[in-house]
Design a protein around this motif. Structure first.
Motif, PDB file in Angstrom:
ATOM      1  N   THR A   1       0.849  -1.191   0.000  1.00  0.00           N
ATOM      2  CA  THR A   1       0.000   0.000   0.000  1.00  0.00           C
ATOM      3  C   THR A   1       0.880   1.235   0.000  1.00  0.00           C
ATOM      4  O   THR A   1       1.734   1.405   0.878  1.00  0.00           O
ATOM      5  CB  THR A   1      -0.920   0.033   1.234  1.00  0.00           C
ATOM      6  OG1 THR A   1      -1.776  -1.107   1.225  1.00  0.00           O
ATOM      7  CG2 THR A   1      -1.764   1.301   1.246  1.00  0.00           C
ATOM      8  N   ALA A   2       0.688   2.085  -1.000  1.00  0.00           N
ATOM      9  CA  ALA A   2       1.413   3.351  -1.076  1.00  0.00           C
ATOM     10  C   ALA A   2       0.644   4.404  -0.287  1.00  0.00           C
ATOM     11  O   ALA A   2      -0.552   4.605  -0.502  1.00  0.00           O
ATOM     12  CB  ALA A   2       1.563   3.793  -2.531  1.00  0.00           C
TER      13      ALA A   2
ATOM     14  N   GLY B   1       1.487  14.021  -5.822  1.00  0.00           N
ATOM     15  CA  GLY B   1       2.406  14.541  -6.808  1.00  0.00           C
ATOM     16  C   GLY B   1       3.018  13.512  -7.728  1.00  0.00           C
ATOM     17  O   GLY B   1       3.719  13.891  -8.672  1.00  0.00           O
ATOM     18  N   ILE B   2       2.814  12.205  -7.500  1.00  0.00           N
ATOM     19  CA  ILE B   2       3.365  11.248  -8.451  1.00  0.00           C
ATOM     20  C   ILE B   2       2.543  11.326  -9.736  1.00  0.00           C
ATOM     21  O   ILE B   2       1.402  11.783  -9.743  1.00  0.00           O
ATOM     22  CB  ILE B   2       3.399   9.807  -7.891  1.00  0.00           C
ATOM     23  CG1 ILE B   2       2.000   9.193  -7.787  1.00  0.00           C
ATOM     24  CG2 ILE B   2       4.094   9.775  -6.546  1.00  0.00           C
ATOM     25  CD1 ILE B   2       2.024   7.716  -7.475  1.00  0.00           C
ATOM     26  N   SER B   3       3.117  10.888 -10.815  1.00  0.00           N
ATOM     27  CA  SER B   3       2.498  11.058 -12.123  1.00  0.00           C
ATOM     28  C   SER B   3       1.331  10.094 -12.318  1.00  0.00           C
ATOM     29  O   SER B   3       1.214   9.078 -11.619  1.00  0.00           O
ATOM     30  CB  SER B   3       3.541  10.822 -13.214  1.00  0.00           C
ATOM     31  OG  SER B   3       3.952   9.460 -13.232  1.00  0.00           O
ATOM     32  N   ASP B   4       0.495  10.420 -13.297  1.00  0.00           N
ATOM     33  CA  ASP B   4      -0.597   9.515 -13.656  1.00  0.00           C
ATOM     34  C   ASP B   4      -0.043   8.174 -14.124  1.00  0.00           C
ATOM     35  O   ASP B   4      -0.638   7.122 -13.871  1.00  0.00           O
ATOM     36  CB  ASP B   4      -1.454  10.134 -14.767  1.00  0.00           C
ATOM     37  CG  ASP B   4      -2.230  11.355 -14.288  1.00  0.00           C
ATOM     38  OD1 ASP B   4      -2.414  11.500 -13.063  1.00  0.00           O
ATOM     39  OD2 ASP B   4      -2.647  12.159 -15.138  1.00  0.00           O
ATOM     40  N   GLU B   5       1.085   8.209 -14.795  1.00  0.00           N
ATOM     41  CA  GLU B   5       1.702   6.964 -15.263  1.00  0.00           C
ATOM     42  C   GLU B   5       2.095   6.078 -14.083  1.00  0.00           C
ATOM     43  O   GLU B   5       1.901   4.856 -14.109  1.00  0.00           O
ATOM     44  CB  GLU B   5       2.929   7.276 -16.123  1.00  0.00           C
ATOM     45  CG  GLU B   5       3.601   6.029 -16.691  1.00  0.00           C
ATOM     46  CD  GLU B   5       4.845   6.358 -17.513  1.00  0.00           C
ATOM     47  OE1 GLU B   5       5.446   5.416 -18.052  1.00  0.00           O
ATOM     48  OE2 GLU B   5       5.193   7.550 -17.599  1.00  0.00           O
TER      49      GLU B   5
ATOM     50  N   LEU C   1       0.974   1.369 -10.253  1.00  0.00           N
ATOM     51  CA  LEU C   1       0.449   0.782  -9.022  1.00  0.00           C
ATOM     52  C   LEU C   1      -0.771  -0.072  -9.311  1.00  0.00           C
ATOM     53  O   LEU C   1      -0.906  -1.193  -8.786  1.00  0.00           O
ATOM     54  CB  LEU C   1       0.091   1.888  -8.027  1.00  0.00           C
ATOM     55  CG  LEU C   1       1.235   2.604  -7.313  1.00  0.00           C
ATOM     56  CD1 LEU C   1       0.693   3.808  -6.526  1.00  0.00           C
ATOM     57  CD2 LEU C   1       1.961   1.657  -6.368  1.00  0.00           C
ATOM     58  N   ALA C   2      -1.674   0.466 -10.122  1.00  0.00           N
ATOM     59  CA  ALA C   2      -2.889  -0.279 -10.449  1.00  0.00           C
ATOM     60  C   ALA C   2      -2.557  -1.568 -11.183  1.00  0.00           C
ATOM     61  O   ALA C   2      -3.120  -2.634 -10.883  1.00  0.00           O
ATOM     62  CB  ALA C   2      -3.823   0.598 -11.283  1.00  0.00           C
TER      63      ALA C   2
ATOM     64  N   GLY D   1      -7.389   3.530 -12.161  1.00  0.00           N
ATOM     65  CA  GLY D   1      -7.810   2.159 -11.907  1.00  0.00           C
ATOM     66  C   GLY D   1      -7.548   1.676 -10.501  1.00  0.00           C
ATOM     67  O   GLY D   1      -7.644   0.469 -10.226  1.00  0.00           O
ATOM     68  N   LEU D   2      -7.221   2.588  -9.591  1.00  0.00           N
ATOM     69  CA  LEU D   2      -6.992   2.240  -8.187  1.00  0.00           C
ATOM     70  C   LEU D   2      -8.238   2.528  -7.368  1.00  0.00           C
ATOM     71  O   LEU D   2      -8.939   3.509  -7.618  1.00  0.00           O
ATOM     72  CB  LEU D   2      -5.825   3.052  -7.615  1.00  0.00           C
ATOM     73  CG  LEU D   2      -4.419   2.697  -8.092  1.00  0.00           C
ATOM     74  CD1 LEU D   2      -3.463   3.835  -7.781  1.00  0.00           C
ATOM     75  CD2 LEU D   2      -3.940   1.410  -7.420  1.00  0.00           C
ATOM     76  N   ARG D   3      -8.499   1.701  -6.382  1.00  0.00           N
ATOM     77  CA  ARG D   3      -9.556   1.977  -5.410  1.00  0.00           C
ATOM     78  C   ARG D   3      -8.901   2.606  -4.188  1.00  0.00           C
ATOM     79  O   ARG D   3      -8.211   1.925  -3.425  1.00  0.00           O
ATOM     80  CB  ARG D   3     -10.280   0.689  -5.016  1.00  0.00           C
ATOM     81  CG  ARG D   3     -11.063   0.048  -6.132  1.00  0.00           C
ATOM     82  CD  ARG D   3     -12.207   0.915  -6.589  1.00  0.00           C
ATOM     83  NE  ARG D   3     -13.150   1.213  -5.510  1.00  0.00           N
ATOM     84  CZ  ARG D   3     -14.197   2.006  -5.647  1.00  0.00           C
ATOM     85  NH1 ARG D   3     -14.417   2.617  -6.815  1.00  0.00           N
ATOM     86  NH2 ARG D   3     -15.026   2.214  -4.638  1.00  0.00           N
TER      87      ARG D   3
END
Length: 358
Positions: free
Chosen positions: A146-147, A152-156, A161-162, A192-194
């Motif tokens: 779990t992050a 501030g991390i990028s969408d990429e 993570l997803a 795509g993350l919950r």
């Protein structure tokens, strides 16, 4: 907190503070809590931090790792604690990773290998963009991690993570207050993350999930109007249970799962009449509405009061602990309210003066 107060915490004060935190969470309707342990000093401190949740009826996950920036190996310490915690009890364990922002990638790999060996999920605080990329390039992104924050991390990197099946924990109140940046709720969903929600630290914010849900909801609604109240309930229940590896035991009221249940009053004037339960909980919920709490079928709060807790004795113990630590650290035990500024205060100043008279 780390530089001034922490060095003056003996094990008995670690126990007292952790006990208060766990009882506060239960009182507020938090049946399951992951405790990121930050008072790493000696084995006695760890044992005290584990003893406190064992002495409360909540479901707790003790997240142990090396202190931030610590070069010390953690292998033996993690094993010692892991072998002392039963896998099927209410108190379980996770491993807190330092991550490549605080140590070498090789050390992160060693810690993840240890977590896999011991069957531990991991949690990682992320501040800088590039961390997730570095982990992926070295094959270190895992579904069991779990992050935390990740502002501030990028969408990429969110998509990384997803794709790995990892989860993200958002602390909206602390992140906004401490200038981490906007909470990642909406961006995580698009990737795509919950999202799951965390309170983070109660020296800074309130210790209940209601205010956390409300802040996350208000911020994202203000940005793009994309969330519903039901989304926030899912973040705090089913999604949170999944991120802790407990989806088969808790997170929803389902046949075969443990009975972790909270009952909220609907006759309180602050919420009556309740027409939309989800909307009421997210927009107007508060600890004072929590009438009953059950953990694994055991009633731990009834009629708004914690069961089998000697609150007067606890308060006496905690005040003594606070005063002892404050004296040792050379900081005030209490801060007093400053008189309001009268000149130019307008209506706000008048309101404050009325409150002082009351």
């Amino acid at each position: 907190m780390h530089a001034t107060a922490k060095p003056h915490y003996p094990p008995e004060d670690v126990y007292a503070g952790t006990l208060l935190g766990r009882l506060e969470a239960l009182h507020s309707g938090v049946t399951t809590m992951l405790d990121w342990y930050h008072v790493a000093q000696r084995h006695e401190h760890e044992d005290a931090a584990i003893a406190a949740p064992r002495d409360t009826p909540g479901r707790s996950i003790f997240c142990l790792g090396a202190g931030w920036g610590s070069p010390d190996p953690v292998d033996d310490d993690i094993r010692r604690v892991r072998y002392g915690i039963a896998e099927d009890g209410l108190v379980t364990m996770a491993l807190g990773l330092r991550g490549p922002e605080a140590t070498s990638v090789d050390t992160v790999a060693q810690e993840l290998k240890l977590a896999d060996e011991l069957g531990l999920r991991t949690s990682l605080h992320i501040e800088a963009s590039g961390t997730i990329t570095a982990l992926r390039e070295h094959g270190l992104l895992q579904a069991t991690t779990t992050a935390v924050h990740a502002n501030g991390i990028s969408d990429e990197e969110l998509r990384m993570l997803a794709d790995a099946g990892a989860s993200i924990s958002i602390s909206p109140d602390v992140e906004l207050k401490m200038g981490f940046g906007s909470p990642m709720t909406g961006r995580a969903l698009v990737a795509g993350l919950r999202p799951t929600l965390s309170i983070d630290d109660v020296p800074s914010v309130g210790g209940d999930m209601f205010s956390t849900m409300r802040t996350a909801f208000a911020v994202q609604r203000g940005l793009d109007g994309s969330l519903r109240s039901r989304d926030l309930l899912d973040f705090a229940t089913t999604d949170a249970a999944a991120s802790c590896g407990l989806a088969d035991r808790t997170g929803s009221i389902t046949p075969g799962k443990d009975a972790d249940i909270i009952l909220l009053r609907t006759d309180d004037l602050t919420v009556f009449p309740v027409t939309d339960p989800a909307g009421t909980i997210v927009s107007a919920g508060r600890p004072g509405l929590v009438d009953a709490v059950l953990v694994a079928g055991r009633v731990v709060k009834r009629d708004g009061v914690l069961v089998d807790v000697d609150l007067p004795a606890l308060r006496t113990h905690l005040l003594a602990s606070r005063d002892r630590i404050a004296a040792a650290a050379g900081v005030p035990a209490r801060r007093h309210l400053e008189p309001p500024t009268v000149g130019g205060a307008g209506a706000t100043g008048a309101q404050h003066r009325d409150c002082r008279r009351v």
